[in-house]
Write a protein that holds these residues in place. Structure first.
Motif, short mmCIF file in Angstrom:
data_model
loop_
_atom_site.label_atom_id
_atom_site.label_comp_id
_atom_site.label_asym_id
_atom_site.label_seq_id
_atom_site.Cartn_x
_atom_site.Cartn_y
_atom_site.Cartn_z
N TRP A 191 1.06 3.95 -2.90
CA TRP A 191 0.73 5.35 -2.58
C TRP A 191 1.84 6.28 -3.07
O TRP A 191 1.57 7.32 -3.67
CB TRP A 191 0.54 5.53 -1.06
N THR A 213 -7.30 -0.89 -5.02
CA THR A 213 -8.20 -0.35 -6.04
C THR A 213 -9.24 0.53 -5.37
O THR A 213 -9.55 1.63 -5.82
CB THR A 213 -8.92 -1.50 -6.78
N HIS A 214 -9.77 0.01 -4.28
CA HIS A 214 -10.81 0.72 -3.55
C HIS A 214 -10.27 2.02 -2.95
O HIS A 214 -10.88 3.07 -3.07
CB HIS A 214 -11.33 -0.20 -2.44
N ARG A 253 0.83 -1.21 0.00
CA ARG A 253 0.00 0.00 0.00
C ARG A 253 0.86 1.26 0.00
O ARG A 253 0.60 2.22 -0.72
CB ARG A 253 -0.90 -0.02 1.23
N ASP A 281 -4.43 -10.92 -3.85
CA ASP A 281 -5.80 -10.72 -4.30
C ASP A 281 -6.51 -9.74 -3.37
O ASP A 281 -7.15 -8.77 -3.80
CB ASP A 281 -6.52 -12.07 -4.33
N VAL A 282 -6.36 -9.99 -2.07
CA VAL A 282 -6.95 -9.11 -1.07
C VAL A 282 -6.38 -7.69 -1.19
O VAL A 282 -7.11 -6.68 -1.16
CB VAL A 282 -6.68 -9.68 0.34
N MET A 306 -4.84 -2.22 -10.25
CA MET A 306 -3.92 -3.15 -9.61
C MET A 306 -3.95 -4.49 -10.33
O MET A 306 -5.02 -5.09 -10.49
CB MET A 306 -4.34 -3.36 -8.15
N TYR A 307 -2.79 -4.97 -10.72
CA TYR A 307 -2.66 -6.29 -11.34
C TYR A 307 -1.61 -7.09 -10.59
O TYR A 307 -0.71 -6.51 -9.98
CB TYR A 307 -2.22 -6.15 -12.81
N THR A 317 -7.71 -5.72 -4.27
CA THR A 317 -9.06 -5.21 -4.02
C THR A 317 -9.01 -3.97 -3.13
O THR A 317 -9.62 -2.94 -3.43
CB THR A 317 -9.92 -6.31 -3.35
N SER A 318 -8.25 -4.07 -2.06
CA SER A 318 -8.20 -2.94 -1.11
C SER A 318 -7.61 -1.68 -1.75
O SER A 318 -8.14 -0.59 -1.57
CB SER A 318 -7.34 -3.33 0.10
#
Lengths: 260, 260, 260, 260, 260, 260
Positions: free
Chosen positions: A98, A129-130, A94, A122-123, A136-137, A126-127
């Motif tokens: 950022w 992108t949100h 993250r 994967d988690v 995110m790939y 998702t986080s």
């Protein structure tokens, strides 16, 4: 090299950012790889793979410093293994995302060499992108090399310090391999068979329940030829996917996949 | 019923705990399922499936109250969808496991009906094994029904409000189905094809990028017959796996899988 | 039913959202309720009560899936009890509210049947008002039924598996009650008396310090008549309050409270 | 090399752990270093320095993989800089320490090359001592080289991409230096002068408030001779301190490891 | 004074701990109190009240430094108000309790003067009982003075900067009161009436929705006589409860400490 | 006094905010200070110092309630010491800053009397600058009094309950000092010497490893004269720095507030 953040000064990064659309984050692990691979294997392979992908995507991609630690609790009983908790890895990624988002990047590809990281990625995707609205790939390095793996990998049970991984290392970073200690996996009986990915139930087990020497598969049958075939096939697929996802100009030798 | 925690008083639970070795936690999601399935579909199917599994494992298993919410950010653009953040789901399951561990239970099986929860469950099981030393298992309800799915599911792209899921609903909880609104998925072109599970790259995309009506597959071809075949095959596999994992007495009609 | 999110498809939710102003979130607990009530009692009563309130507020309110777990650490010594930590419940409710806020809702009422949740709800409502700027309300299901409780409840110490709660269950969900096991509370002496809500000092104590069978009050004196009186009086008050808070059109039989 | 975790297999780690008492964790940063140093400078210098210290402490110390990211928010306005939040770095180090503690280690030395990390390290060491009861140490790589710094460093304002740091790089990792771009710091006027470490008030400021090209000091006056003097003096001090802290036998008994 | 931690040296604390069984933690708030009370009112009153209680419980109780901030988001629109988030207050109290538990204390009483803190305290006490196994108590300072409040407090709506609170201040800390600015509450119409503690629905509202000058009740009718009656009745009740809860010898044996 | 938030009503704060640009937050600790200083020493000195600074900066500064707890784990073995975890202190300060930022303030100066808080403050200031975009400053109360300290402080090892601190207390708050118990530090041999701020290695050690009576330095040589010199020199420096940082008009225009 003008696509490796570690090798650049800030004026060079500033110039590169004029064309770059994608940050590639190599992610590995620090964990036992049997008697024939160094514990940094995953981190080194991820980085080497990421460099080759970035070279193909030049001047649209940059490689960040590698993340050398991953989710390796299942290997902790083998000396030297270091593991992050999943939330630690998520927060680390993250912060990397950022930071690069501050410099204007919107697309992030995590090149991951360690299966044990996939769920956390994967988690994380998702986080993030949100939270940031970025794209995110993530990709398991050579998972896309289906033909070459079918051709060169003979073991039923493979995926860690096996002929596939050793072959990749022989091609990408041969210094990782202890050629004089190549061993096949010393598989143990146990309930772990009931928890493998193709089984109806999943669950946690320690790797030493499955293998006495930390390997599975048949490392002695590895070859640089197999490594080249696996890595290059995987790179072909990844490059093509990323070109389409990023809307990059076409590459004459490649065809668009059907239905896209 | 003496294996459903919701239906029992505390003296009844006390008595049941004399034999029970496994807590089964049904986990669903609250999310859009197209025009032909209610939004509670995943939660209801997980609960119904879990009850049938517990019945087969009586008197060794108990079913906890279902967790009705899951990871559904990709469906949030469809009205009514509710999503947890992954860390919220992890903490919720952590507290359920902690509580039941206080009552002496050591084995936990999360019966999950929603693919979007799988990565979070993998992460959660690693964490809770680590924190409590318990045995954590999880299973996607009918993923193990390979033969029946091969026989009854014809769509290339399926897995949500498709013929498989509607069939399961017709068998397990027909009130979930709006028979007069059965629609095939209205698939949209887009980059999502490059991010499917069989592709080299993974990544986040919203479900409305993929389908206009929230479905994929071919719901009109669903049948109660298919649902029965899929559910019962999956239950057979899961029951057998859990009997071995828990060391339960043999069930005469079943054989041990090879190599275990 | 077009006001229960669990029973609706996404096109039905979309249509309902044209008039709906309020999301009602039923919150219970999974905890021991003595020998005469099932452990799901609080969750079921909250859901049944919420449905009746939503019916009265149709077409301005929707009921979300119930939250079946609450703050029950004080009951953990009784078999089967499951408890969340307060922060887990707060985060769970936060995600439910976030999701529905994405769909345009601005008003949230948590219908809570378990006293042990009230402090966490107060904290949660403050936090979510702050984070999202929405209007957060919460209500203990039948706390507002002062007249009926005065009339029908005779025990000095009541509030859990007592004549009030059993009466409510007999009216709202009689399957919760084991009629042949109705027992009065088996009260134990102890310091807990000094920590009751009407005392100058508050503090934590376990429920088994207070009662040997998990009940207080006098369950055998419960009746469906009492349940009806309590529930309907509570619904009258809640409906009226919510109509005023939401600025809904008047209901001819009801009067506005003085001074508002 | 038998003291670098990245270069070892698990049987080699197992053997090394028979004598090893100390884990050395190199910590850097990924941040701008002006036009004449690569952005990986801190990470590389920390790692090189740590290796030399471990060589001196052989066979009592191991070097872990380096942590390539640090606290660099003050550099974020320069392209390419990546920063962690302090809590992320703390958790990352916590997991590394936890893992190695599982393998029996009780002493940890973080070799840090970036001043911006020092406060977070102080906090982290307090926390981890408290959580694990281990002995946590940290050292700014060459801060102990007081004599050599007094001799070779002439700038009043130095400490980042200055003659000290470039000299260290010329000695430890000359590939980091762009010899043809060496520039003195382009200092800007501003309030930052009031917030320097020797001032009564401290506070946050961005590095671009202080310097236009990202450097301070006088990089062109750097030399490999200065680098050698600074690094070796610092190593002498650190080695001695660690020998005492760990209760190691006197230096004279030390043998160089074979094959190093 | 030998029962105030702030006034003692560590040898004095060591001696006191030979008899002390209870730590009293005064908790207030920093928030507007209308034109006639200083913003520190709650913190000062909690501390003064705690001191008087500790004097009565000498030599069995110690008073810790006061916590001057509380949960005051509802007052934030009035200049000067400072609020903690509930989780911050919980963690702060957790650390105070952890520290004193290190010194051997097992019983903790939070003396709270601010109603807005009560829910957070309930949550905190549950959490800390769970985490540390200590006995956690909390009390709203004068809530137990039912007779005196009935006698002296005439307003229907009171509880903040009202005749009760000003009377307490006149008795405990008259410097808090601006005698020449005493005002009755300037009550505003609004929905807040529907959310008061005696109403069926609860919810968050800002204090400026309720009162223009930040007061409720009738401050001009306050008196030192009322304050004395309220405070002393509350102290009587609290002292008695704590004596029983702690198993202290009867009041008659108590001697006043020398030099107090 | 019209610059102390604790002494003001909200209308007075509203008026003060017309000129105030700076919030001064006094931060101390509650920890042992040997046999001759009360445990509240740091908190009281920080508050007294902050008041004097605010008086000099009138009408541009306000003093908030003091934070009485800090990072004191290293003193926990001495009776009475209370410590926060670093993250708790960060969150507490975060909430204080958030609240005052709501009232329009943009500049924050933490006046800290306890060295053990400095690293946490550095981390906190970075975080809050980042989160809120405000200007965060912090200062160790008398660290800037270099001349006076050189003149009056003779001990090699000083900084806690030493002649400097006792002198400050004699000048600012003489009630803190037990004149009849003044003792020099009873220094113990140990590894702590290798971990002092001027050493190449840093690390955590408990204060009782260093001193048997909790003091260092030579308290008996303290004097009010030294205290005055140290405090006033420090105030001179801090006042000047803050005037420049805030862009305040020259000192000569300043008037003392009426009634102070």
């Amino acid at each position: 090299m003008r696509y490796l953040l570690e090798e650049m000064t800030w004026p060079e990064v500033r110039e590169a950012l004029e064309s770059v659309k994608l940050a590639i984050i190599p992610l590995g692990a620090h964990e036992q790889h049997g008697p024939h691979l160094k514990e940094s294997c995953d981190a080194v392979l991820a980085e080497e793979f990421a460099k080759r992908l970035a070279e193909r995507l030049y001047p649209w991609a940059l490689v960040t410093p590698r993340v050398s630690f991953g989710i390796s609790l299942h290997h902790i009983h083998f000396p030297g293994t270091i593991t992050l908790r999943p939330e630690t890895l998520t927060q680390l990624l993250r912060d990397v995302v950022w930071s690069l988002h501050q410099h204007g990047l919107e697309n992030f590809l995590i090149i991951n060499s360690h299966t044990g990281n996939q769920s956390t990625l994967d988690v994380t995707c998702t986080s993030l992108t949100h939270e940031f609205g970025v794209n995110m790939y993530y990709a398991k390095t050579t998972a896309g090399a289906k033909d070459a793996i079918r051709k060169y990998v003979r073991s039923d049970l493979y995926g860690h310090s096996c002929e596939r991984e050793v072959s990749e290392a022989l091609y990408l970073a041969p210094h990782l391999v202890r050629q004089d200690h190549l061993e096949a996996g010393q598989i143990r009986p146990g309930h772990w068979r009931l928890l493998r990915p193709d089984q109806p139930v999943r669950g946690f087990y320690y790797y030493d329940e499955m293998t006495a020497n930390g390997c599975i598969g048949d490392a002695p049958s590895a070859s640089v030829e197999a490594g080249r075939a696996i890595v290059e096939e995987a790179l072909d697929h990844l490059e093509l996917s990323m070109r389409i996802l990023l809307g990059l100009p076409d590459d004459s030798e490649r065809r668009k996949p059907e239905g896209v």
